[in-house]
Design a protein around this motif. Structure first.
Motif, mmCIF file in Angstrom:
data_model
loop_
_atom_site.group_PDB
_atom_site.id
_atom_site.type_symbol
_atom_site.label_atom_id
_atom_site.label_comp_id
_atom_site.label_asym_id
_atom_site.label_seq_id
_atom_site.Cartn_x
_atom_site.Cartn_y
_atom_site.Cartn_z
ATOM 1 N N ALA A 148 -22.692 18.965 6.265
ATOM 2 C CA ALA A 148 -21.515 18.943 5.390
ATOM 3 C C ALA A 148 -21.709 19.839 4.175
ATOM 4 O O ALA A 148 -20.848 19.910 3.299
ATOM 5 N N GLY A 149 -22.843 20.514 4.089
ATOM 6 C CA GLY A 149 -23.083 21.461 3.013
ATOM 7 C C GLY A 149 -23.083 20.809 1.641
ATOM 8 O O GLY A 149 -23.645 19.731 1.438
ATOM 9 N N PHE A 150 -22.424 21.481 0.678
ATOM 10 C CA PHE A 150 -22.387 20.999 -0.700
ATOM 11 C C PHE A 150 -21.716 19.635 -0.827
ATOM 12 O O PHE A 150 -21.885 18.938 -1.828
ATOM 13 N N ARG A 151 -20.962 19.239 0.209
ATOM 14 C CA ARG A 151 -20.235 17.958 0.158
ATOM 15 C C ARG A 151 -21.166 16.759 0.315
ATOM 16 O O ARG A 151 -20.771 15.638 0.019
ATOM 17 N N CYS A 152 -22.381 16.982 0.815
ATOM 18 C CA CYS A 152 -23.321 15.869 1.029
ATOM 19 C C CYS A 152 -23.591 15.117 -0.270
ATOM 20 O O CYS A 152 -23.639 13.881 -0.293
ATOM 21 N N LYS A 153 -23.765 15.850 -1.352
ATOM 22 C CA LYS A 153 -24.043 15.174 -2.628
ATOM 23 C C LYS A 153 -22.822 14.383 -3.102
ATOM 24 O O LYS A 153 -22.970 13.343 -3.754
ATOM 25 N N TYR A 154 -21.624 14.848 -2.746
ATOM 26 C CA TYR A 154 -20.414 14.099 -3.106
ATOM 27 C C TYR A 154 -20.302 12.811 -2.274
ATOM 28 O O TYR A 154 -19.914 11.768 -2.785
ATOM 29 N N ILE A 155 -20.623 12.917 -0.998
ATOM 30 C CA ILE A 155 -20.597 11.734 -0.125
ATOM 31 C C ILE A 155 -21.537 10.664 -0.669
ATOM 32 O O ILE A 155 -21.174 9.493 -0.784
ATOM 33 N N LEU A 156 -22.741 11.079 -1.010
ATOM 34 C CA LEU A 156 -23.744 10.143 -1.504
ATOM 35 C C LEU A 156 -23.339 9.554 -2.860
ATOM 36 O O LEU A 156 -23.395 8.333 -3.065
ATOM 37 N N GLY A 157 -22.915 10.408 -3.766
ATOM 38 C CA GLY A 157 -22.527 9.939 -5.093
ATOM 39 C C GLY A 157 -21.336 8.992 -5.052
ATOM 40 O O GLY A 157 -21.338 7.938 -5.710
ATOM 41 N N THR A 158 -20.327 9.335 -4.266
ATOM 42 C CA THR A 158 -19.143 8.481 -4.145
ATOM 43 C C THR A 158 -19.495 7.150 -3.491
ATOM 44 O O THR A 158 -19.026 6.094 -3.921
ATOM 45 N N SER A 159 -20.323 7.179 -2.451
ATOM 46 C CA SER A 159 -20.718 5.945 -1.761
ATOM 47 C C SER A 159 -21.401 4.986 -2.724
ATOM 48 O O SER A 159 -21.123 3.777 -2.716
ATOM 49 N N ARG A 160 -22.259 5.509 -3.570
ATOM 50 C CA ARG A 160 -22.981 4.648 -4.513
ATOM 51 C C ARG A 160 -22.061 4.122 -5.617
ATOM 52 O O ARG A 160 -22.165 2.960 -6.022
ATOM 53 N N LEU A 161 -21.136 4.952 -6.082
ATOM 54 C CA LEU A 161 -20.202 4.498 -7.113
ATOM 55 C C LEU A 161 -19.225 3.450 -6.572
ATOM 56 O O LEU A 161 -18.838 2.523 -7.293
ATOM 57 N N MET A 162 -18.833 3.607 -5.327
ATOM 58 C CA MET A 162 -17.846 2.699 -4.737
ATOM 59 C C MET A 162 -18.387 1.286 -4.559
ATOM 60 O O MET A 162 -17.629 0.332 -4.411
ATOM 61 N N GLN A 163 -19.677 1.119 -4.582
ATOM 62 C CA GLN A 163 -20.265 -0.202 -4.375
ATOM 63 C C GLN A 163 -19.946 -1.192 -5.489
ATOM 64 O O GLN A 163 -20.034 -2.397 -5.286
ATOM 65 N N ASP A 164 -19.546 -0.668 -6.664
ATOM 66 C CA ASP A 164 -19.232 -1.587 -7.754
ATOM 67 C C ASP A 164 -17.857 -2.239 -7.600
ATOM 68 O O ASP A 164 -17.507 -3.157 -8.338
ATOM 69 N N GLY A 165 -17.086 -1.782 -6.616
ATOM 70 C CA GLY A 165 -15.801 -2.415 -6.309
ATOM 71 C C GLY A 165 -14.691 -2.155 -7.300
ATOM 72 O O GLY A 165 -13.626 -2.775 -7.227
ATOM 73 N N LYS A 166 -14.874 -1.184 -8.191
ATOM 74 C CA LYS A 166 -13.830 -0.914 -9.189
ATOM 75 C C LYS A 166 -12.624 -0.195 -8.589
ATOM 76 O O LYS A 166 -11.509 -0.319 -9.097
ATOM 77 N N ILE A 167 -12.853 0.568 -7.531
ATOM 78 C CA ILE A 167 -11.758 1.282 -6.859
ATOM 79 C C ILE A 167 -11.605 0.715 -5.464
ATOM 80 O O ILE A 167 -12.522 0.781 -4.646
ATOM 81 N N THR A 168 -10.434 0.151 -5.175
ATOM 82 C CA THR A 168 -10.125 -0.402 -3.855
ATOM 83 C C THR A 168 -8.722 0.032 -3.463
ATOM 84 O O THR A 168 -7.907 0.408 -4.326
ATOM 85 N N ALA A 169 -8.431 -0.047 -2.174
ATOM 86 C CA ALA A 169 -7.083 0.292 -1.706
ATOM 87 C C ALA A 169 -6.054 -0.633 -2.352
ATOM 88 O O ALA A 169 -4.967 -0.195 -2.758
ATOM 89 N N GLU A 170 -6.389 -1.909 -2.463
ATOM 90 C CA GLU A 170 -5.459 -2.877 -3.041
ATOM 91 C C GLU A 170 -5.202 -2.564 -4.519
ATOM 92 O O GLU A 170 -4.065 -2.620 -4.992
ATOM 93 N N GLY A 171 -6.271 -2.218 -5.221
ATOM 94 C CA GLY A 171 -6.123 -1.880 -6.636
ATOM 95 C C GLY A 171 -5.293 -0.635 -6.842
ATOM 96 O O GLY A 171 -4.420 -0.589 -7.725
ATOM 97 N N LEU A 172 -5.516 0.381 -6.032
ATOM 98 C CA LEU A 172 -4.745 1.621 -6.130
ATOM 99 C C LEU A 172 -3.281 1.384 -5.788
ATOM 100 O O LEU A 172 -2.377 1.967 -6.394
ATOM 101 N N GLY A 173 -3.045 0.510 -4.803
ATOM 102 C CA GLY A 173 -1.675 0.198 -4.413
ATOM 103 C C GLY A 173 -0.881 -0.452 -5.528
ATOM 104 O O GLY A 173 0.352 -0.321 -5.586
ATOM 105 N N GLY A 174 -1.572 -1.133 -6.427
ATOM 106 C CA GLY A 174 -0.904 -1.789 -7.545
ATOM 107 C C GLY A 174 -0.652 -0.872 -8.725
ATOM 108 O O GLY A 174 0.014 -1.273 -9.694
ATOM 109 N N MET A 175 -1.179 0.347 -8.679
ATOM 110 C CA MET A 175 -0.968 1.321 -9.753
ATOM 111 C C MET A 175 0.229 2.217 -9.437
ATOM 112 O O MET A 175 0.668 2.292 -8.285
ATOM 113 N N ASP A 176 0.736 2.925 -10.441
ATOM 114 C CA ASP A 176 1.696 3.979 -10.124
ATOM 115 C C ASP A 176 0.917 5.123 -9.476
ATOM 116 O O ASP A 176 -0.316 5.182 -9.535
ATOM 117 N N THR A 177 1.635 6.031 -8.844
ATOM 118 C CA THR A 177 0.973 7.070 -8.046
ATOM 119 C C THR A 177 0.080 7.964 -8.884
ATOM 120 O O THR A 177 -1.039 8.308 -8.482
#
Length: 294
Positions: A178-207
């Protein structure tokens, strides 16, 4: 069995779904919204959805789903194929725009899939500055590397979960090319573990708020954020605009070079809350007819 207007029959591990309308598998799977479906020589498609492998084909108004039962349709396929949405009504509203009318004739059978939010997040990070065949290969490699084997013979792989990717090393992920995107995959995966961003939460926000929340994650810009929101079914009033869509809009609508802000304003004006659907019709029409590629 009748389920919400569709007649379901199950036989020998194959489910048939009758009364399918506004539906064409090629249009759905080849309009840039998904990366796990492979077209086979007989015209059917093999793919993996929510940890289940299946082969799908269509004859007229009948959809066939191998390795599935009636309960799978209720639990997975009805929602995944967005079969509760009136696409005739959507097309009727959009066809007031003459350019859109032609695009809809090309991709009349498109439906926007309701895909897994986590899978879309990582898949569209991979998609940045990338071509669809390459994206598909990378997503499959990632699934083989960190996903679980599924299917009767274990020949397919589910998309890897958040924990599996967060626990990976950068060197492991680089095997997926995945080239340069590998570091983004890893960084995002680790940040997402805190549960602050979810599909349900985003759905409750304006676009706009949902887009900005996603853009706090590594590798997520405006276009990638809009794709994630649209193809996970969180928001439909987005108009993902990459370099190619920009060229398409310039050729079909502006007849000149146009800025991203202008394009978004035109999409708002012409398509309103249906602009996510409009983008898919335009994308498929342009791709099939090589519009904007000169």
């Amino acid at each position: 069995m009748d389920y919400r207007g569709y007649w379901l029959e199950e036989k020998g591990g194959c489910l048939s779904v009758k009364n399918i309308r506004d539906f064409n598998l090629t249009h759905i799977f080849e309009c840039g919204q998904c990366f796990r479906w492979i077209r086979l020589q007989d015209g059917s498609y093999q793919g993996v959805v929510r940890g289940k492998s299946a082969r799908v084909s269509q004859e007229g108004d009948v959809l066939y789903i191998e390795n599935s039962c009636i309960q799978d349709f209720i639990d997975i396929w009805f929602d995944y194929f967005d079969l509760g949405t009136d696409y005739s009504g959507i097309k009727s509203a959009l066809e007031k725009d003459p350019i859109m009318r032609e695009a809809i004739e090309t991709g009349y059978g498109i439906r926007i899939l309701r895909q897994d939010f986590w899978e879309m997040l990582i898949s569209f990070i991979i998609s940045a500055n990338n071509m669809i065949p390459r994206i598909m290969k990378t997503v499959e490699s990632l699934s083989m590397l960190k996903g679980e084997r599924i299917g009767a013979e274990g020949q397919h792989y589910g998309f890897p979960g958040m924990e599996a990717l967060a626990a990976a090393t950068l060197e492991e992920l680089q095997q997926c090319k995945a080239g340069f995107r590998c570091k983004y995959i890893l960084g995002t995966s680790r940040l997402m573990q805190d549960g602050k961003i979810t599909a349900e939460g985003l759905g409750g926000m304006d676009t706009d708020g949902a887009r900005k929340a996603l853009m706090t994650l590594p590798g997520v810009g405006p276009k990638v954020a809009d794709c994630i929101l649209l193809f996970s079914g969180v928001k439909f009033d987005v108009f993902p605009t990459d370099v190619w869509v920009k060229r398409v809009m310039e050729e079909l609508y502006f007849k000149r070079e146009a800025g991203l802000k202008e394009i978004q304003q035109l999409a708002d004006s012409n398509f309103g809350g249906l602009k996510g659907y409009a983008q898919q019709y335009l994308f498929y029409h342009a791709r099939l007819n090589r519009i904007g590629m000169s």
